[in-house]
Write a protein that holds these residues in place. Structure first.
Motif, short mmCIF file in Angstrom:
data_model
loop_
_atom_site.label_atom_id
_atom_site.label_comp_id
_atom_site.label_asym_id
_atom_site.label_seq_id
_atom_site.Cartn_x
_atom_site.Cartn_y
_atom_site.Cartn_z
N PHE A 46 -88.75 60.04 -2.61
CA PHE A 46 -88.64 61.07 -3.65
C PHE A 46 -87.22 61.52 -3.94
O PHE A 46 -86.93 61.93 -5.06
CB PHE A 46 -89.49 62.28 -3.26
CG PHE A 46 -90.94 61.95 -3.13
CD1 PHE A 46 -91.70 61.61 -4.24
CD2 PHE A 46 -91.55 61.96 -1.89
CE1 PHE A 46 -93.04 61.30 -4.11
CE2 PHE A 46 -92.89 61.65 -1.75
CZ PHE A 46 -93.63 61.32 -2.87
N MET A 47 -86.33 61.51 -2.99
CA MET A 47 -84.98 62.02 -3.18
C MET A 47 -83.94 60.93 -2.95
O MET A 47 -82.90 61.17 -2.37
CB MET A 47 -84.70 63.18 -2.21
CG MET A 47 -85.60 64.34 -2.35
SD MET A 47 -85.21 65.23 -3.84
CE MET A 47 -86.48 66.47 -3.80
N ASN A 48 -84.20 59.74 -3.41
CA ASN A 48 -83.35 58.60 -3.12
C ASN A 48 -82.15 58.57 -4.07
O ASN A 48 -82.00 57.66 -4.87
CB ASN A 48 -84.16 57.32 -3.22
CG ASN A 48 -83.46 56.17 -2.55
OD1 ASN A 48 -82.50 56.35 -1.83
ND2 ASN A 48 -83.96 54.98 -2.80
N SER A 49 -81.28 59.56 -3.94
CA SER A 49 -80.10 59.60 -4.80
C SER A 49 -79.04 58.67 -4.24
O SER A 49 -78.69 58.73 -3.07
CB SER A 49 -79.57 61.03 -4.90
OG SER A 49 -79.31 61.53 -3.62
N CYS A 50 -78.54 57.80 -5.10
CA CYS A 50 -77.49 56.83 -4.75
C CYS A 50 -77.91 55.93 -3.58
O CYS A 50 -77.08 55.49 -2.78
CB CYS A 50 -76.19 57.53 -4.42
SG CYS A 50 -75.58 58.57 -5.74
N ILE A 55 -80.54 54.29 3.53
CA ILE A 55 -79.61 54.32 4.66
C ILE A 55 -80.14 55.26 5.74
O ILE A 55 -80.10 54.94 6.93
CB ILE A 55 -78.21 54.73 4.18
CG1 ILE A 55 -77.65 53.67 3.24
CG2 ILE A 55 -77.27 54.97 5.35
CD1 ILE A 55 -76.39 54.07 2.52
N VAL A 56 -80.64 56.42 5.32
CA VAL A 56 -81.20 57.37 6.27
C VAL A 56 -82.41 56.79 6.98
O VAL A 56 -82.58 56.95 8.19
CB VAL A 56 -81.56 58.69 5.55
CG1 VAL A 56 -82.27 59.63 6.48
CG2 VAL A 56 -80.33 59.35 4.99
N PHE A 57 -83.24 56.09 6.24
CA PHE A 57 -84.41 55.46 6.85
C PHE A 57 -83.99 54.39 7.86
O PHE A 57 -84.60 54.26 8.92
CB PHE A 57 -85.32 54.87 5.78
CG PHE A 57 -86.62 54.37 6.31
CD1 PHE A 57 -87.57 55.26 6.78
CD2 PHE A 57 -86.89 53.02 6.35
CE1 PHE A 57 -88.77 54.81 7.29
CE2 PHE A 57 -88.09 52.56 6.86
CZ PHE A 57 -89.04 53.45 7.33
N GLY A 93 -80.48 65.37 -3.87
CA GLY A 93 -81.69 65.15 -4.66
C GLY A 93 -82.12 66.39 -5.42
O GLY A 93 -82.52 66.31 -6.59
N ILE A 94 -82.02 67.55 -4.78
CA ILE A 94 -82.38 68.80 -5.46
C ILE A 94 -81.40 69.09 -6.60
O ILE A 94 -81.81 69.48 -7.70
CB ILE A 94 -82.44 69.96 -4.45
CG1 ILE A 94 -83.65 69.79 -3.53
CG2 ILE A 94 -82.49 71.31 -5.16
CD1 ILE A 94 -83.70 70.76 -2.37
#
Length: 112
Positions: A46-50, A55-57, A93-94
């Motif tokens: 949902f918040m996959n900005s750039c 990478i976090v996953f 993302g927000i």
């Protein structure tokens, strides 16, 4: 001297033929390291900005690998990195979501 001290002094050293032994008890405490995989999945979908969500996953999967092989120091390092990146991805993302709502509204007001 107290009565007990006189009795101990009179008895002398213990005459036990068995050698003294000691017992060591090792208590392994499982350090609880927080797992941020669910938060990383949310940010990925949902918040996959750039593409930071991917990478976090990946970092959270590396955390799970380290935790499975009982490398707690490595797991804690990946957990703190994952938490920090998750916070940044969520904030970005927000902000991007708010901008995607505000910019079209401003553009519509300018052209009316």
């Amino acid at each position: 001297m107290l009565k007990e001290e006189q009795e101990v002094a009179a008895l002398g050293a213990p005459h036990n033929p068995t050698p003294l032994t000691s017992t060591a008890i090792h208590i392994h405490s499982k350090t609880s390291v927080l797992d941020h995989v669910v938060w990383s999945l949310f940010n990925t979908f949902f918040m996959n900005s750039c593409c930071l969500g991917f990478i976090v996953f990946a970092y959270s999967m590396k955390f799970r690998d380290r935790k499975m092989v009982d490398n707690l120091i490595g797991a804690q390092a990946y957990a703190s990195t994952t938490k920090c990146l998750n916070i940044w991805v969520l904030i970005l993302g927000i902000i991007m979501t708010i901008l995607l709502i505000i910019i079209p509204i401003l553009i519509l007001q300018v052209y009316q």
